[in-house]
Every structure is written in C-alpha cells, then in structure tokens.
Design an enzyme around this catalytic site. Structure first.
Site, short mmCIF file in Angstrom:
data_model
loop_
_atom_site.label_atom_id
_atom_site.label_comp_id
_atom_site.label_asym_id
_atom_site.label_seq_id
_atom_site.Cartn_x
_atom_site.Cartn_y
_atom_site.Cartn_z
N ALA A 27 0.84 -1.19 0.00
CA ALA A 27 0.00 0.00 0.00
C ALA A 27 0.87 1.24 0.00
CB ALA A 27 -0.91 0.00 1.23
N GLY A 29 0.33 5.55 0.90
CA GLY A 29 -0.53 6.63 1.36
C GLY A 29 0.11 7.97 1.09
N GLY A 30 -0.36 8.99 1.80
CA GLY A 30 0.11 10.34 1.58
C GLY A 30 1.56 10.57 1.95
N MET A 31 2.04 9.87 2.99
CA MET A 31 3.42 10.11 3.43
C MET A 31 4.25 8.85 3.59
SD MET A 31 3.18 11.12 7.45
CE MET A 31 4.28 10.12 8.40
N ALA A 32 3.63 7.68 3.44
CA ALA A 32 4.37 6.44 3.69
C ALA A 32 3.91 5.33 2.75
CB ALA A 32 4.20 6.01 5.14
N GLU A 33 4.73 4.29 2.71
CA GLU A 33 4.41 3.10 1.94
C GLU A 33 4.59 1.90 2.86
OE1 GLU A 33 7.13 3.33 -1.36
OE2 GLU A 33 8.85 3.54 -0.04
N VAL A 34 3.85 0.83 2.56
CA VAL A 34 3.89 -0.37 3.40
C VAL A 34 4.29 -1.56 2.53
CG1 VAL A 34 2.58 -1.91 4.91
CG2 VAL A 34 2.10 0.55 4.91
N LYS A 52 6.59 -0.24 7.34
CA LYS A 52 6.02 1.04 6.92
C LYS A 52 7.16 2.06 6.96
CE LYS A 52 2.59 4.52 8.15
NZ LYS A 52 1.52 4.88 9.10
N ASP A 159 -8.08 8.61 11.32
CA ASP A 159 -8.33 7.90 10.07
C ASP A 159 -9.63 7.11 10.06
OD1 ASP A 159 -5.99 8.88 9.00
OD2 ASP A 159 -4.82 7.27 9.89
#
Length: 160
Positions: A27, A29-34, A52, A159
């Site tokens: 995944a 998101g706006g500031m991170a990846e997993v 993350k 969230d």
C-alpha cells in the site's frame, strides 16, 4: 493512527532494507508506503512482517519526520488484538520505518468492493461483528496510557 492507504500489491524484486527483506509493496498513502517483508531468523527461518516507511520524497522533510515519530511514540504503546503490533521503530538508509505485525487477509475496503462486484451484502451479524471489533480497538486506543509515565495518550483516531 495509520493513515489511509491506497491498496496495491506490487511484486518487486526482493530488496534488502537493513536486516529486513522487502517482498511486495502492499500500500501507499500520503506520506508512507507499506511492504510485506521478512524479518531475519536463524537458519533462514524468519517471520513475515510489515514495514512502513516514509516515502523517499519526504525522508528529509522535518514536518513529515516529526509526524512519523509521533505516530511511532503512540503506536508502540498499543497492544490489543484489533490493532497491529509495532515491533521496531528505526532508521535505515535515511528512511524512518516501523516494523509491525503483518495481518494476512483482506481489509474491509476489499471485502466491500467484492460485495459490490458480486451484488451481495454482508449479513447483519457480520456487520455487527465487524463494528464490534472496530469499537473494541478504538475504545482501547482512546483509554490507552503511556507505558512509561502512566499518563493518558489522548488518542483520537483521525483515520476512522
């Protein structure tokens, strides 16, 4: 606590990230990846975890780094069945990261998307069960205290 992520599964060539091996991007998101990753173990036996990490373009942005550190400070205090466990907070290759529990399976967005595609609905019992589990996790987070000071963490889950 964790930001909303676009669900993706991108097979990548396994990449070493410190002592971890990144297997797939799950995944972003706006500031991170997993990533789905493998933690090291003796004789090649390791645990599958999630990593993350801050996106590369934000890895030197102090505002994003501070937000990520704040998330880590709170998340390490959370130990509850409905909340992914944090194993480690660290830096590797100039990226702050969280090593956390990998929960295998579909998320609610994926389940609801599948329901829409098949024109089927969850039963009332399934909905009540899901919402009960969400409520249990949120109640725990809202009541959680800092393990060192005993002070309330005053978590409000942005969230949800």
């Amino acid at each position: 606590m964790l930001p909303l992520f676009r669900q993706i599964l991108v097979s990548i060539k396994p990449e070493f990230f410190g002592k971890y091996i990144l297997l797939d991007k799950l995944a972003m998101g706006g500031m991170a990846e997993v990533y789905r990753a493998k933690a090291p173990g003796a004789e090649g036996i390791g645990k599958i975890i999630a990593i993350k990490r801050i996106l590369p373009q934000y890895s030197t942005n102090n505002e994003f780094i501070d937000m990520f550190k704040d998330e880590a400070k709170i998340a390490v205090n959370l130990t509850q069945a409905n909340i992914a466990q944090i194993y480690e907070f660290g830096t590797e290759m100039n990226h702050f990261f969280l090593a956390m529990e990998f929960i295998d399976g579909k998320n609610l967005r994926q389940i609801l998307s599948r329901c829409a595609k098949t024109q089927k609905s969850l039963t009332i019992e399934q909905c009540v069960f899901i919402m009960g589990q969400v409520a249990n996790g949120l109640d725990y987070a809202h009541r959680c205290t800092d393990k060192n000071t005993g002070k309330p963490l005053n978590i409000i889950h942005r969230d949800m």
